[in-house]
Design a protein around this motif. Structure first.
Motif, PDB file in Angstrom:
ATOM      1  N   LEU A   1      40.365  48.609  40.178  1.00  0.00           N
ATOM      2  CA  LEU A   1      40.888  50.129  39.739  1.00  0.00           C
ATOM      3  C   LEU A   1      42.047  49.810  39.086  1.00  0.00           C
ATOM      4  O   LEU A   1      42.423  50.535  37.959  1.00  0.00           O
ATOM      5  CB  LEU A   1      41.028  51.051  40.798  1.00  0.00           C
ATOM      6  N   THR A   2      43.150  49.203  39.457  1.00  0.00           N
ATOM      7  CA  THR A   2      44.325  48.701  38.436  1.00  0.00           C
ATOM      8  C   THR A   2      43.986  48.413  37.097  1.00  0.00           C
ATOM      9  O   THR A   2      44.642  48.947  36.002  1.00  0.00           O
ATOM     10  CB  THR A   2      45.357  47.935  39.054  1.00  0.00           C
ATOM     11  N   SER A   3      43.040  47.335  37.054  1.00  0.00           N
ATOM     12  CA  SER A   3      42.794  46.896  35.656  1.00  0.00           C
ATOM     13  C   SER A   3      42.180  48.083  34.700  1.00  0.00           C
ATOM     14  O   SER A   3      42.601  48.299  33.695  1.00  0.00           O
ATOM     15  CB  SER A   3      41.660  45.967  35.805  1.00  0.00           C
ATOM     16  N   VAL A   4      41.206  48.867  35.346  1.00  0.00           N
ATOM     17  CA  VAL A   4      40.635  49.947  34.424  1.00  0.00           C
ATOM     18  C   VAL A   4      41.389  50.935  34.201  1.00  0.00           C
ATOM     19  O   VAL A   4      41.540  51.824  33.035  1.00  0.00           O
ATOM     20  CB  VAL A   4      39.393  50.295  35.135  1.00  0.00           C
ATOM     21  N   PHE A   5      42.579  51.370  35.179  1.00  0.00           N
ATOM     22  CA  PHE A   5      43.548  52.482  35.155  1.00  0.00           C
ATOM     23  C   PHE A   5      44.510  52.034  33.977  1.00  0.00           C
ATOM     24  O   PHE A   5      44.609  52.982  32.899  1.00  0.00           O
ATOM     25  CB  PHE A   5      44.187  52.461  36.311  1.00  0.00           C
ATOM     26  N   ILE A   6      44.743  50.654  33.749  1.00  0.00           N
ATOM     27  CA  ILE A   6      45.720  50.316  32.547  1.00  0.00           C
ATOM     28  C   ILE A   6      45.021  50.450  31.231  1.00  0.00           C
ATOM     29  O   ILE A   6      45.445  50.731  30.322  1.00  0.00           O
ATOM     30  CB  ILE A   6      46.329  49.088  33.015  1.00  0.00           C
ATOM     31  N   GLU A   7      43.425  49.740  31.332  1.00  0.00           N
ATOM     32  CA  GLU A   7      42.912  49.703  30.200  1.00  0.00           C
ATOM     33  C   GLU A   7      42.697  50.925  29.619  1.00  0.00           C
ATOM     34  O   GLU A   7      42.726  51.063  28.461  1.00  0.00           O
ATOM     35  CB  GLU A   7      41.630  48.838  30.575  1.00  0.00           C
ATOM     36  N   VAL A   8      42.222  52.077  30.257  1.00  0.00           N
ATOM     37  CA  VAL A   8      42.091  53.346  29.788  1.00  0.00           C
ATOM     38  C   VAL A   8      43.398  53.973  28.938  1.00  0.00           C
ATOM     39  O   VAL A   8      43.154  54.588  28.212  1.00  0.00           O
ATOM     40  CB  VAL A   8      40.996  54.118  30.750  1.00  0.00           C
TER      41      VAL A   8
ATOM     42  N   ASN B   1      40.674  40.660  30.173  1.00  0.00           N
ATOM     43  CA  ASN B   1      40.008  40.902  31.280  1.00  0.00           C
ATOM     44  C   ASN B   1      38.330  40.769  31.139  1.00  0.00           C
ATOM     45  O   ASN B   1      37.930  40.256  32.196  1.00  0.00           O
ATOM     46  CB  ASN B   1      39.956  42.534  31.617  1.00  0.00           C
ATOM     47  N   ARG B   2      37.723  41.103  30.115  1.00  0.00           N
ATOM     48  CA  ARG B   2      36.459  40.318  29.708  1.00  0.00           C
ATOM     49  C   ARG B   2      36.343  38.985  30.224  1.00  0.00           C
ATOM     50  O   ARG B   2      35.377  38.501  30.746  1.00  0.00           O
ATOM     51  CB  ARG B   2      35.955  41.115  28.398  1.00  0.00           C
ATOM     52  N   ASN B   3      37.187  38.144  29.464  1.00  0.00           N
ATOM     53  CA  ASN B   3      37.064  36.671  29.859  1.00  0.00           C
ATOM     54  C   ASN B   3      37.198  36.407  31.169  1.00  0.00           C
ATOM     55  O   ASN B   3      36.478  35.393  31.826  1.00  0.00           O
ATOM     56  CB  ASN B   3      37.992  36.111  28.914  1.00  0.00           C
ATOM     57  N   TYR B   4      38.153  36.979  31.921  1.00  0.00           N
ATOM     58  CA  TYR B   4      38.518  36.706  33.358  1.00  0.00           C
ATOM     59  C   TYR B   4      37.248  37.269  34.084  1.00  0.00           C
ATOM     60  O   TYR B   4      36.815  36.414  35.187  1.00  0.00           O
ATOM     61  CB  TYR B   4      39.496  37.667  33.753  1.00  0.00           C
ATOM     62  N   ILE B   5      36.445  38.245  33.914  1.00  0.00           N
ATOM     63  CA  ILE B   5      35.374  38.647  34.773  1.00  0.00           C
ATOM     64  C   ILE B   5      34.200  37.724  34.687  1.00  0.00           C
ATOM     65  O   ILE B   5      33.472  37.490  35.407  1.00  0.00           O
ATOM     66  CB  ILE B   5      35.133  39.943  34.240  1.00  0.00           C
ATOM     67  N   GLU B   6      34.205  37.293  33.203  1.00  0.00           N
ATOM     68  CA  GLU B   6      32.848  36.120  33.043  1.00  0.00           C
ATOM     69  C   GLU B   6      33.343  35.055  33.803  1.00  0.00           C
ATOM     70  O   GLU B   6      32.112  34.333  33.906  1.00  0.00           O
ATOM     71  CB  GLU B   6      32.717  36.104  31.366  1.00  0.00           C
ATOM     72  N   ARG B   7      34.394  34.572  33.977  1.00  0.00           N
ATOM     73  CA  ARG B   7      34.700  33.239  34.852  1.00  0.00           C
ATOM     74  C   ARG B   7      34.452  33.561  36.185  1.00  0.00           C
ATOM     75  O   ARG B   7      34.541  32.304  36.927  1.00  0.00           O
ATOM     76  CB  ARG B   7      36.232  33.014  34.383  1.00  0.00           C
TER      77      ARG B   7
ATOM     78  N   SER C   1      34.112  46.909  28.328  1.00  0.00           N
ATOM     79  CA  SER C   1      32.904  46.087  28.675  1.00  0.00           C
ATOM     80  C   SER C   1      32.086  46.279  29.709  1.00  0.00           C
ATOM     81  O   SER C   1      31.373  45.700  30.128  1.00  0.00           O
ATOM     82  CB  SER C   1      33.625  44.505  28.938  1.00  0.00           C
ATOM     83  N   TYR C   2      32.646  47.504  30.659  1.00  0.00           N
ATOM     84  CA  TYR C   2      31.820  47.721  31.813  1.00  0.00           C
ATOM     85  C   TYR C   2      31.789  49.235  31.915  1.00  0.00           C
ATOM     86  O   TYR C   2      32.552  49.988  31.303  1.00  0.00           O
ATOM     87  CB  TYR C   2      32.732  47.097  33.048  1.00  0.00           C
ATOM     88  N   GLU C   3      30.915  49.724  32.962  1.00  0.00           N
ATOM     89  CA  GLU C   3      31.094  51.087  33.459  1.00  0.00           C
ATOM     90  C   GLU C   3      31.979  51.360  34.314  1.00  0.00           C
ATOM     91  O   GLU C   3      31.481  51.346  35.671  1.00  0.00           O
ATOM     92  CB  GLU C   3      29.660  51.615  33.449  1.00  0.00           C
ATOM     93  N   PRO C   4      33.014  52.325  34.225  1.00  0.00           N
ATOM     94  CA  PRO C   4      33.814  52.396  35.276  1.00  0.00           C
ATOM     95  C   PRO C   4      33.411  53.626  36.183  1.00  0.00           C
ATOM     96  O   PRO C   4      32.517  54.220  35.709  1.00  0.00           O
ATOM     97  CB  PRO C   4      35.312  52.931  34.686  1.00  0.00           C
ATOM     98  N   HIS C   5      33.858  53.423  37.288  1.00  0.00           N
ATOM     99  CA  HIS C   5      33.634  54.759  38.463  1.00  0.00           C
ATOM    100  C   HIS C   5      34.519  56.023  38.019  1.00  0.00           C
ATOM    101  O   HIS C   5      35.739  56.037  38.263  1.00  0.00           O
ATOM    102  CB  HIS C   5      33.765  54.202  39.584  1.00  0.00           C
ATOM    103  N   ARG C   6      33.739  56.699  36.970  1.00  0.00           N
ATOM    104  CA  ARG C   6      34.707  57.652  36.453  1.00  0.00           C
ATOM    105  C   ARG C   6      35.547  58.680  37.096  1.00  0.00           C
ATOM    106  O   ARG C   6      36.712  59.125  37.124  1.00  0.00           O
ATOM    107  CB  ARG C   6      33.710  58.631  35.476  1.00  0.00           C
ATOM    108  N   ASP C   7      34.841  59.060  38.441  1.00  0.00           N
ATOM    109  CA  ASP C   7      35.600  60.109  39.206  1.00  0.00           C
ATOM    110  C   ASP C   7      36.899  59.246  39.976  1.00  0.00           C
ATOM    111  O   ASP C   7      37.999  60.021  40.026  1.00  0.00           O
ATOM    112  CB  ASP C   7      34.808  60.354  40.320  1.00  0.00           C
ATOM    113  N   TRP C   8      37.036  58.102  39.919  1.00  0.00           N
ATOM    114  CA  TRP C   8      37.955  57.168  40.799  1.00  0.00           C
ATOM    115  C   TRP C   8      39.161  57.185  39.603  1.00  0.00           C
ATOM    116  O   TRP C   8      40.441  57.553  39.982  1.00  0.00           O
ATOM    117  CB  TRP C   8      37.422  55.861  41.415  1.00  0.00           C
ATOM    118  N   VAL C   9      38.560  56.989  38.575  1.00  0.00           N
ATOM    119  CA  VAL C   9      39.808  56.880  37.285  1.00  0.00           C
ATOM    120  C   VAL C   9      40.492  57.900  37.143  1.00  0.00           C
ATOM    121  O   VAL C   9      41.440  58.021  37.001  1.00  0.00           O
ATOM    122  CB  VAL C   9      39.157  56.192  36.281  1.00  0.00           C
ATOM    123  N   ILE C  10      39.838  59.078  36.976  1.00  0.00           N
ATOM    124  CA  ILE C  10      40.095  60.325  36.648  1.00  0.00           C
ATOM    125  C   ILE C  10      41.110  60.873  37.696  1.00  0.00           C
ATOM    126  O   ILE C  10      42.301  61.453  37.404  1.00  0.00           O
ATOM    127  CB  ILE C  10      39.416  61.446  36.214  1.00  0.00           C
TER     128      ILE C  10
END
Length: 199
Positions: A42-49, A192-198, A121-130
């Motif tokens: 959740l930290t990653s998607v929070f900072i990315e958005v 992050n995308r490269n990390y997830i793929e690894r 590169s992914y579909e975030p859980h919108r409610d959590w992020v907001i």
């Protein structure tokens, strides 16, 4: 966009790991808004958005620098569970504090409205992020100029001689693919995308 969800990212990155990150107000203000506790995913998607929104909105050098500071909290590079921060650690300045605060609040508001989320590169859980963004908005709103430590900005922006990877990349370049500001670690979305793929 692929169909990887935030839940799947969190499961992959935190399997057998009891870690996360916290964002807090300084001690004098922490009674006003609870600290924000985030899983690593959740930290990653929070900072990315926030990075996407802020990169689209930033016009002044100070606004660009605030976003660059945020994207340096890149767990794909610096490690999961290592990017905690207090609001007063952000590189605020005294003379421009009000405009800096207003910019961060606009970046949060636009991120909550989904500005640029299609670049993920992914579909975030919108409610959590907001929900996390709203709590962060409350923290920024509660933070006052009197708690700014200018030394944080001065130390962060200090240029070291012969530094091939400056903390603030010269000219404020953006990722050609994602249009977000680059830090000394590169593009947080690409990393992050490269990390997830690894994993």
């Amino acid at each position: 966009m692929n169909t990887t969800t935030l839940d799947e990212i969190t499961e992959k990155t935190e399997r057998n790991i009891n870690m996360g990150n916290a964002i807090s107000l300084p001690k004098q203000l922490e009674h006003l808004v609870d600290s924000l506790h985030l899983s690593n995913g959740l930290t990653s998607v929070f900072i990315e958005v926030l990075a996407i929104s802020g990169s689209l909105l930033a016009r002044t050098n100070r606004e660009k620098e605030l976003i660059i500071w945020l994207v340096q909290r890149d767990q794909a590079i610096v490690g999961s569970g290592t990017v905690d921060f207090d609001i007063d650690e952000m590189p605020w300045t005294i003379d421009s504090f009000e405009s800096e605060k207003e910019f961060i609040l606009r970046a949060i508001s636009n991120a909550m409205n989904g500005l640029g989320w299609e670049r993920l590169s992914y579909e975030p859980h919108r409610d959590w992020v907001i929900e996390c963004l709203e709590q962060f908005r409350q923290m920024i709103s509660a933070f006052d100029k009197e708690y700014v430590n200018l030394n944080n900005y001065l130390v962060w922006t200090e240029i070291e001689e012969d530094d091939d990877w400056p903390i603030i990349p010269k000219g404020y370049p953006k990722c050609e693919k994602h249009d977000v500001y680059l830090s000394c670690h590169g593009c947080i979305l690409c990393n992050n995308r490269n990390y997830i793929e690894r994993i």
